[in-house]
Design an enzyme around this catalytic site. Sequence first.
Site, PDB file in Angstrom:
ATOM      1  N   SER B 221     113.818 107.674   5.597  1.00 46.96           N
ATOM      2  CA  SER B 221     114.738 106.585   5.229  1.00 46.96           C
ATOM      3  C   SER B 221     114.470 106.114   3.809  1.00 46.96           C
ATOM      4  O   SER B 221     115.402 105.807   3.062  1.00 46.96           O
ATOM      5  CB  SER B 221     114.618 105.436   6.224  1.00 46.96           C
ATOM      6  OG  SER B 221     113.348 104.835   6.109  1.00 46.96           O
ATOM      7  N   ARG B 225     117.588 106.643   1.377  1.00 49.94           N
ATOM      8  CA  ARG B 225     118.258 105.417   0.946  1.00 49.94           C
ATOM      9  C   ARG B 225     118.400 105.418  -0.584  1.00 49.94           C
ATOM     10  O   ARG B 225     119.481 105.206  -1.128  1.00 49.94           O
ATOM     11  CB  ARG B 225     117.487 104.184   1.393  1.00 49.94           C
ATOM     12  CG  ARG B 225     118.149 102.887   0.939  1.00 49.94           C
ATOM     13  CD  ARG B 225     117.342 101.662   1.312  1.00 49.94           C
ATOM     14  NE  ARG B 225     117.090 101.626   2.744  1.00 49.94           N
ATOM     15  CZ  ARG B 225     115.926 101.886   3.300  1.00 49.94           C
ATOM     16  NH1 ARG B 225     114.906 102.197   2.536  1.00 49.94           N
ATOM     17  NH2 ARG B 225     115.770 101.831   4.593  1.00 49.94           N
ATOM     18  N   ASN B 229     122.007 106.103  -2.477  1.00 50.95           N
ATOM     19  CA  ASN B 229     122.587 105.078  -3.344  1.00 50.95           C
ATOM     20  C   ASN B 229     122.815 105.590  -4.758  1.00 50.95           C
ATOM     21  O   ASN B 229     123.872 105.375  -5.353  1.00 50.95           O
ATOM     22  CB  ASN B 229     121.672 103.854  -3.391  1.00 50.95           C
ATOM     23  CG  ASN B 229     121.993 102.872  -2.294  1.00 50.95           C
ATOM     24  OD1 ASN B 229     122.972 102.154  -2.363  1.00 50.95           O
ATOM     25  ND2 ASN B 229     121.200 102.889  -1.246  1.00 50.95           N
TER      26      ASN B 229
END
Lengths: 156, 292
Positions: B221, B225, B229
């Site tokens: 994660s 992440r 992004n």
Amino acid sequence: MNINLTLIGQSITFAIFVWFCMKFVWPPIVSALDARRKQIADGLAAADRGKHELELAARKSAESLHEAKQKAADIIGQAEKRAAQIIDEAKSAAKVEGDRQIAAAQAEIDQEIHRARESLREQVATLVVAGAEKVLRREVDAKAHGDLLEAIKNEL
Amino acid sequence: MSADVHTSADYIKHHLQNLTYGKLPAGYERADGQTLQADTWTIAHSSQEAKDMGFWAVNVDTLGFSIVLGALFLFFFAKAARTATAGIPAGLQNFVEWIVEFVDSSVRGSFSGRNPLIAPLALTIFIWIFLMNLMDLVPIDWLPGLASALGVPYLKIVPTTDPNATFGMAIAVFFLVLYYSIKMKGVGGFVGELTLQPFGKWGMPANLLLEGVNLIAKPVSLALRLFGNMYAGEMIFILIAIMFAGGAVLFLTGGVLQWAWAVFHILIITLQAFIFMTLTIVYMDMAHQEHH
């Protein structure tokens, strides 16, 4: 966008950077920050202490001022008392001296009076003798009538 | 029109390809039609070539930019650290102290143990990722355009849009989590944590599955992440950049959009760096905590 050796390279780079940061970057900065924090805390404590001391000094100065005033008042009181005493003493001394002088003068006056009276008596006696001589037209033996003359002198 | 779509797709693909250096095997037919006589270490001239290089290849741009940015970060911070005094700070020291105090308070807030590694780790993560993300604000054609003028076929200047970079860091963090979990709790304690909860010792397989997913999810994660992004942000910049070729109206719209997205992106790049740092601190804190 393939997973390749870059992955491992990046991990190693990351590890080296973290190590470097931990060794050469973080500790000096944090110790400088800590030192400054301590300095500020010390400064504040010193300021507090100074304030307290100032308060103490102010109280002490007020106290000593009060004491000095009291002392000054005491001294003035004593001086006044002493001055009054001196005046009294001087007054009494002057009175004694005056009395003494008056007494002396009186004594002198008395003496003068006495002397004057004596000489008057002498002169009166002489006059009386002279008068009597004239009256009797003869010489009165002063020696023979000395006692009589003396008695007359004393009666005068 | 078809040709236009083709060039747009090419444009996007071109911007999403890293500069890859790796080995192509003998007999490989290269993008320009040449056939290699022997195994060759070379720079990939197409996405296909980069893919065919397999695992034993490096993304030169990702590594290069990340190392340069990291070195820049360490250079300035080390310079400030070397001259740091307890007196009145000025200039660089002020700025560095501001960041250090921010990171320090974050670590103090989330990390309950005592470990001199955590705060420098958090600082490195925060600033390094921030700088790598910041490359996203450089207009996307400047550096790649310069590179192709110099004969370099591909250049991706934002290292965090390369999953290698984000996974590289996340895996390093993951190893630290494993290391400190075992160091603090012992092998037995760590294995116990993975197998004896939440269902007690009779639910061991279920426990292992749940806790295993929980453990693996941390680095995955973290990496995804950040990558997601930044990749999405980069993609939007690329799409906006395509508008520039579409006439005056689209050019102006694109200009406004790029400006707006860049402003918004300032928030995202900082936020993503902060999230990576905070989650790392939290994971390290969990690794240090004894649950039982």
